[in-house]
Write a protein that holds these residues in place. Structure first.
Motif, short mmCIF file in Angstrom:
data_model
loop_
_atom_site.label_atom_id
_atom_site.label_comp_id
_atom_site.label_asym_id
_atom_site.label_seq_id
_atom_site.Cartn_x
_atom_site.Cartn_y
_atom_site.Cartn_z
N VAL A 1 12.90 51.88 49.32
CA VAL A 1 12.26 52.35 50.66
C VAL A 1 11.32 51.40 51.09
CG1 VAL A 1 12.94 54.71 50.25
CG2 VAL A 1 10.74 53.89 49.45
N ASP A 2 10.99 51.16 52.31
CA ASP A 2 9.88 50.27 52.87
C ASP A 2 8.46 50.98 52.60
OD1 ASP A 2 11.55 48.21 54.16
OD2 ASP A 2 12.48 49.90 55.07
N LEU A 3 8.58 52.29 52.56
CA LEU A 3 7.05 52.89 52.39
C LEU A 3 7.34 54.13 51.70
CD1 LEU A 3 4.18 53.32 53.08
CD2 LEU A 3 4.97 54.59 54.94
N VAL A 4 6.47 54.54 50.52
CA VAL A 4 6.33 55.90 49.89
C VAL A 4 5.15 56.41 50.26
CG1 VAL A 4 6.11 56.99 47.67
CG2 VAL A 4 7.61 54.80 47.91
N VAL A 5 5.30 57.48 51.08
CA VAL A 5 3.92 58.21 51.81
C VAL A 5 3.37 58.65 50.52
CG1 VAL A 5 3.42 59.91 53.06
CG2 VAL A 5 5.14 58.46 53.64
N ASP A 6 1.84 58.51 50.73
CA ASP A 6 0.94 59.00 49.71
C ASP A 6 0.47 60.32 50.23
OD1 ASP A 6 -0.69 59.32 47.43
OD2 ASP A 6 -1.76 57.51 48.03
N PHE A 7 1.38 61.22 50.15
CA PHE A 7 0.60 62.44 50.48
C PHE A 7 1.70 63.83 49.85
CE2 PHE A 7 0.36 66.12 53.72
CZ PHE A 7 -0.78 66.35 53.91
N GLU A 8 0.79 64.66 49.31
CA GLU A 8 1.66 65.94 48.64
C GLU A 8 2.52 65.25 47.26
OE1 GLU A 8 3.62 68.17 51.36
OE2 GLU A 8 2.00 69.14 52.20
N GLN A 9 2.22 64.17 46.88
CA GLN A 9 2.85 63.77 45.48
C GLN A 9 2.63 64.76 44.43
OE1 GLN A 9 2.46 59.75 44.70
NE2 GLN A 9 3.35 58.91 46.78
N GLU A 10 1.46 65.42 44.36
CA GLU A 10 1.03 66.25 43.48
C GLU A 10 1.36 67.46 43.56
OE1 GLU A 10 -0.24 64.43 40.66
OE2 GLU A 10 0.05 62.58 41.90
N ASN A 11 2.06 67.92 44.72
CA ASN A 11 2.39 69.20 44.97
C ASN A 11 3.16 69.79 44.05
OD1 ASN A 11 3.13 71.67 46.33
ND2 ASN A 11 2.92 70.86 48.16
N ARG A 12 3.12 70.95 43.51
CA ARG A 12 3.93 71.35 42.45
C ARG A 12 4.54 73.03 43.21
NH1 ARG A 12 4.59 67.22 41.19
NH2 ARG A 12 3.92 66.20 39.57
N SER A 13 4.20 72.98 44.18
CA SER A 13 5.14 74.33 44.82
C SER A 13 6.50 74.33 44.97
CB SER A 13 4.27 74.72 46.06
OG SER A 13 4.38 73.68 47.13
N VAL A 14 7.10 75.21 44.68
CA VAL A 14 8.48 75.05 44.46
C VAL A 14 9.16 75.13 46.01
CG1 VAL A 14 10.95 75.93 43.84
CG2 VAL A 14 8.85 75.92 42.27
N LYS A 15 9.85 74.17 46.77
CA LYS A 15 10.33 74.14 47.77
C LYS A 15 11.79 74.05 47.67
CE LYS A 15 6.23 71.82 50.22
NZ LYS A 15 6.23 70.78 50.99
N LYS A 16 12.55 74.40 48.58
CA LYS A 16 14.09 74.35 48.70
C LYS A 16 14.54 73.96 50.06
CE LYS A 16 14.84 79.28 49.95
NZ LYS A 16 15.59 79.94 50.06
N PRO A 17 15.70 73.28 50.08
CA PRO A 17 16.75 72.76 51.18
C PRO A 17 16.35 73.85 52.23
CG PRO A 17 17.72 72.22 49.18
CD PRO A 17 16.63 73.28 48.86
N SER A 18 16.58 73.65 53.46
CA SER A 18 16.48 74.56 54.82
C SER A 18 17.89 75.33 54.84
CB SER A 18 16.44 73.76 55.97
OG SER A 18 17.36 72.88 56.09
N THR A 19 17.70 76.52 55.39
CA THR A 19 18.66 77.20 55.85
C THR A 19 19.49 76.61 56.81
OG1 THR A 19 17.49 79.27 55.29
CG2 THR A 19 19.56 79.46 56.68
N ILE A 20 21.09 76.36 56.76
CA ILE A 20 21.52 75.77 57.95
C ILE A 20 22.55 76.80 58.48
CG2 ILE A 20 23.45 74.03 58.21
CD1 ILE A 20 22.18 72.23 55.89
N MET A 21 22.58 76.59 59.93
CA MET A 21 23.55 77.45 60.48
C MET A 21 24.00 76.63 61.56
SD MET A 21 21.44 80.00 63.20
CE MET A 21 21.39 81.30 61.79
N LYS A 22 25.39 77.02 61.84
CA LYS A 22 26.08 76.26 62.85
C LYS A 22 26.16 77.34 64.18
CE LYS A 22 30.19 73.66 63.74
NZ LYS A 22 30.97 72.48 63.20
N LEU A 23 25.57 76.70 65.32
CA LEU A 23 25.50 77.30 66.58
C LEU A 23 26.36 76.88 67.52
CD1 LEU A 23 23.93 79.67 68.17
CD2 LEU A 23 22.32 77.74 68.61
#
Length: 188
Positions: A155-177
């Motif tokens: 990549v051209d840039l690795v954003v230096d923000f929240e790299q230490e964040n250990r809260s578990v996140k998951k992919p978004s819910t996806i719905m077709k409309l």
């Protein structure tokens, strides 16, 4: 500092580059969703087939009409009341790079509320691609430390923000409309 990271990411996006950045869900690879060459570069980094769909981020739902022919009224309620990050697949995509739009003319869009993404989108004033920061076929990284070194180097840039964040996140819910307002869940 956050503002510096947003400025760096803005410059990379503007020049057609690819960023690795934290989102309201998991770490993502991003680029200008209106720049086909930038999208191609992102797909190469991810080693992803072009026919697999990508998600696009916007900072506010009033911009949907710029990228979707017909936004069903219910979309605004779904976005407003969603408790978790929600990606909606709309038919009739427009004003996006052709390689962001699915073969059936649809596109997945998420209105993002996030300390880094929202101000970046406001500054960039265009949609940004967001796809999980993993090589195609590999599991999505739960944390920054799980991201493959090959991606970090490409990549051209690795954003230096929240790299230490250990809260578990998951992919978004996806719905077709559909334009008629009918919807179905693709991923809960």
């Amino acid at each position: 500092m956050l503002r510096d990271e947003i400025n760096k990411a803005f410059e990379v996006l503007k020049s057609g580059g690819v960023i690795l950045y934290p989102t309201d869900t998991i770490w993502g690879l991003g680029c200008d969703a209106t720049n086909a060459e930038a999208v191609e570069k992102l797909l190469k980094i991810k080693n992803r087939p072009a026919e697999k769909s990508l998600i696009v981020l916007l900072d506010i739902d009033s911009k949907l009409q710029s990228y979707v022919n017909e936004v069903p009224e219910i979309a605004y309620d779904l976005i407003e009341y969603a408790e978790n990050p929600l990606t909606i697949i709309f038919s009739g995509a427009k004003n996006l790079a052709p390689n962001v739009i699915n073969a059936d003319g649809s596109v997945g869009i998420r209105i993002v509320k996030h300390d880094f993404c929202t101000p970046l989108l406001q500054r960039f004033r265009k949609p940004i691609v967001s796809t999980s920061a993993n090589l195609s076929g590999e599991p999505s990284p739960k944390f920054f430390d799980d991201i493959h070194p090959e991606i970090l180097e490409a990549v051209d840039l690795v954003v230096d923000f929240e790299q230490e964040n250990r809260s578990v996140k998951k992919p978004s819910t996806i719905m077709k409309l559909s334009p008629s307002g009918q919807f179905e869940f693709i991923r809960k």
